[in-house]
Design a protein around this motif. Sequence first.
Motif, PDB file in Angstrom:
ATOM      1  N   GLN A  77     -37.988 -48.248 -34.144  1.00 23.50           N
ATOM      2  CA  GLN A  77     -38.584 -47.011 -33.646  1.00 23.50           C
ATOM      3  C   GLN A  77     -39.948 -46.783 -34.287  1.00 23.50           C
ATOM      4  O   GLN A  77     -40.125 -47.006 -35.490  1.00 23.50           O
ATOM      5  CB  GLN A  77     -37.674 -45.827 -33.955  1.00 23.50           C
ATOM      6  N   GLY A  78     -40.900 -46.343 -33.435  1.00 21.98           N
ATOM      7  CA  GLY A  78     -42.196 -45.925 -33.936  1.00 21.98           C
ATOM      8  C   GLY A  78     -42.252 -44.413 -33.967  1.00 21.98           C
ATOM      9  O   GLY A  78     -41.470 -43.743 -34.640  1.00 21.98           O
ATOM     10  N   ALA A  79     -43.178 -43.857 -33.182  1.00 30.27           N
ATOM     11  CA  ALA A  79     -43.362 -42.401 -33.185  1.00 30.27           C
ATOM     12  C   ALA A  79     -42.337 -41.671 -32.321  1.00 30.27           C
ATOM     13  O   ALA A  79     -42.296 -40.440 -32.315  1.00 30.27           O
ATOM     14  CB  ALA A  79     -44.771 -42.066 -32.709  1.00 30.27           C
ATOM     15  N   ASN A  80     -41.524 -42.392 -31.564  1.00 28.83           N
ATOM     16  CA  ASN A  80     -40.516 -41.794 -30.690  1.00 28.83           C
ATOM     17  C   ASN A  80     -41.145 -40.815 -29.698  1.00 28.83           C
ATOM     18  O   ASN A  80     -40.655 -39.713 -29.496  1.00 28.83           O
ATOM     19  CB  ASN A  80     -39.422 -41.093 -31.506  1.00 28.83           C
ATOM     20  N   ILE A 148     -50.307 -37.325 -29.004  1.00 28.55           N
ATOM     21  CA  ILE A 148     -49.027 -36.935 -29.590  1.00 28.55           C
ATOM     22  C   ILE A 148     -48.556 -37.968 -30.599  1.00 28.55           C
ATOM     23  O   ILE A 148     -47.384 -38.080 -30.891  1.00 28.55           O
ATOM     24  CB  ILE A 148     -47.949 -36.685 -28.509  1.00 28.55           C
ATOM     25  N   GLY A 149     -49.482 -38.759 -31.149  1.00 25.33           N
ATOM     26  CA  GLY A 149     -49.173 -39.610 -32.284  1.00 25.33           C
ATOM     27  C   GLY A 149     -48.500 -40.919 -31.966  1.00 25.33           C
ATOM     28  O   GLY A 149     -47.848 -41.519 -32.831  1.00 25.33           O
ATOM     29  N   ALA A 150     -48.630 -41.415 -30.756  1.00 25.95           N
ATOM     30  CA  ALA A 150     -47.965 -42.658 -30.375  1.00 25.95           C
ATOM     31  C   ALA A 150     -48.443 -43.814 -31.236  1.00 25.95           C
ATOM     32  O   ALA A 150     -49.595 -43.878 -31.665  1.00 25.95           O
ATOM     33  CB  ALA A 150     -48.218 -42.960 -28.904  1.00 25.95           C
ATOM     34  N   SER A 151     -47.546 -44.762 -31.489  1.00 29.05           N
ATOM     35  CA  SER A 151     -47.884 -45.920 -32.312  1.00 29.05           C
ATOM     36  C   SER A 151     -48.540 -47.009 -31.474  1.00 29.05           C
ATOM     37  O   SER A 151     -48.322 -47.102 -30.263  1.00 29.05           O
ATOM     38  CB  SER A 151     -46.629 -46.481 -32.986  1.00 29.05           C
ATOM     39  N   VAL A 152     -49.325 -47.841 -32.145  1.00 23.06           N
ATOM     40  CA  VAL A 152     -49.922 -49.007 -31.489  1.00 23.06           C
ATOM     41  C   VAL A 152     -48.826 -49.948 -31.001  1.00 23.06           C
ATOM     42  O   VAL A 152     -48.884 -50.482 -29.886  1.00 23.06           O
ATOM     43  CB  VAL A 152     -50.876 -49.732 -32.456  1.00 23.06           C
ATOM     44  N   PHE A 153     -47.787 -50.146 -31.828  1.00 19.61           N
ATOM     45  CA  PHE A 153     -46.701 -51.054 -31.470  1.00 19.61           C
ATOM     46  C   PHE A 153     -45.995 -50.622 -30.185  1.00 19.61           C
ATOM     47  O   PHE A 153     -45.552 -51.452 -29.395  1.00 19.61           O
ATOM     48  CB  PHE A 153     -45.665 -51.117 -32.600  1.00 19.61           C
ATOM     49  N   GLY A 154     -45.871 -49.291 -29.979  1.00 19.98           N
ATOM     50  CA  GLY A 154     -45.195 -48.816 -28.776  1.00 19.98           C
ATOM     51  C   GLY A 154     -45.868 -49.305 -27.522  1.00 19.98           C
ATOM     52  O   GLY A 154     -45.199 -49.683 -26.551  1.00 19.98           O
ATOM     53  N   GLY A 155     -47.206 -49.310 -27.510  1.00 18.77           N
ATOM     54  CA  GLY A 155     -47.933 -49.800 -26.348  1.00 18.77           C
ATOM     55  C   GLY A 155     -47.682 -51.268 -26.081  1.00 18.77           C
ATOM     56  O   GLY A 155     -47.486 -51.679 -24.935  1.00 18.77           O
TER      57      GLY A 155
END
Length: 570
Positions: A77-80, A148-155
């Motif tokens: 999980q990253g920023a969820n 909203i703080g999304a992570s690079v990994f999520g992309g």
Amino acid sequence: MPAPACAQQDAATLIGRLRAIVGHAYVHVGSRDTKRYATGYRCGSGPVAAVVRPGTLIEQWRVLQACISANAIVIMQGANTGLTGGSTPNGVYDRPIVIINAMRIAGIHVLGGGEQVVCLPGATLHELERILEPLAREPHSVIGSSCIGASVFGGICNNSGGALIRRGPAYTELALFAQLDGQGGLHLVNHLGIDLGDGVEGILRRVEAGDFAEADVSTASGRAASDHRYCDHVRQVDEPTPARFNADPSRLFEASGCAGKVMLLAVRLDTFPAERHTTTFYIGTNDASELNDLRRHMLAHFAELPISGEYLHRDAFDIAETYGKDMFLAIRHLGANRIPTLMALKNRVDRIAGRLPGQFHHASDHILQTLARLFPAHLPARMKQFRARFAHHLLLKMSASGAEETRRHLSAMFPSAGGDFFQCTPDEAEKAFLHRFVIAGAAVRYRAVHARDVEDIVALDIALPRNATDWFETLPAELSRSIVKSLYYGHFFCHVFHQDYIVAKGHCPTALEEKMWALLDARGAEYPAEHNVGHLYHAKPELVAHYRALDPCNVFNPGVGRTSKQAHWL
């Protein structure tokens, strides 16, 4: 029913090992302390044995080893902040679940004067923007999820698309990740193209510290750090396939599109020159074919692609204006970097309110919505005038070198019987794009505030064929009767649309969604387009094959894409 005593003992042993690795404060157990991690932004939730927040890559590796030894499921999980529940549990599983939230492991290393970066698990899009700004460079995505703080990994894991037409989906072939083989053996795979020496923990220590020289960074593999093909691909307006979608086999490569089926530890990405002098045109029309003609002509014939072309329908405009106002004002006046902190505070208020006697669900949403009404109107007058006149709205951002060609073409098209345009001032442009990007959150707010009248949201994320001309959806009457609001918005030139249906109380969202899928299939659409399958969509065969190849034991994020949750895919 309570778990058997042996299972409770095994879970206690695992939790003890996890606490020994990362410290007691960073292992959360019990429904109250794990809820914020085990519940998705829009959907997805379930019980977990523990949530672990390692502080270093070596801790993350050791946590994974402990979970594998205990035969536990691992959900990375990253920023969820995802919209399809892809980094949270969903339903019943055959093994205990441990969520590894990696946001404490922040770090970004700049390569080649900023032309590339190496990002660690906790790196956010906003932080990457901040680091690249003085270098006149930008990341793949520059607003939207970043606020909203999304992570690079999520992309990367989700092949996220973003709003910037020239950059295509988030993609890299250069990554460092942990993977299980078919016999359950754990391996560290270094495909970063950086010489980090030997030994797992030595490699992890060096990459986290940035302990490597430019001479250690290689380009000899020929592997790409972004999707270089997309600029040409999106221009092929007569092709019967979408420009981009999650299950596209040509964009599934190891970590790219993995949906958490490996444990990603570092990625190497291209960055892009920042466009400092841009011009934004605001286009409104009541004739959807005018926007179709504009899209096809610009993609096929313009010397330069637009930077972005964002669409929103009048109904989405209205929902965002009323129910996205507080988010708009917060980003505008406090800055995007404050939003993750404010969201955490919002969640804390809801947790406290939820413990009080009585019905205090979504307390923070009601409070924020009331406060937002106290502030004056926040949208520019010309936008409001166009909202009154036109159903379809397009925000078109061009580079300095492409602005004049665009101005001439729009002046030849408009004013027409159905539409018109104006050139935005810098302030109008900023507000227009910010208004567009609060729509998704505004739909969630509407659901919370009107919980008595709303069953849920059906959120579809679709990619139409590049040659589709009948792009705007008209729903059958039988479906419209079960919908309170239909929100249409998206990345128009990529033909990627977000369609959020706020479902009336008493109607089944699942049944409605399945009927929507049938309509999309008839239109030749692919879905999801950029938010990945999560636990909402059925993964297409190409995507399932990618997951199985990456994770033959089905230990990482089982069940994603409505696949098997059983060990070894049984």
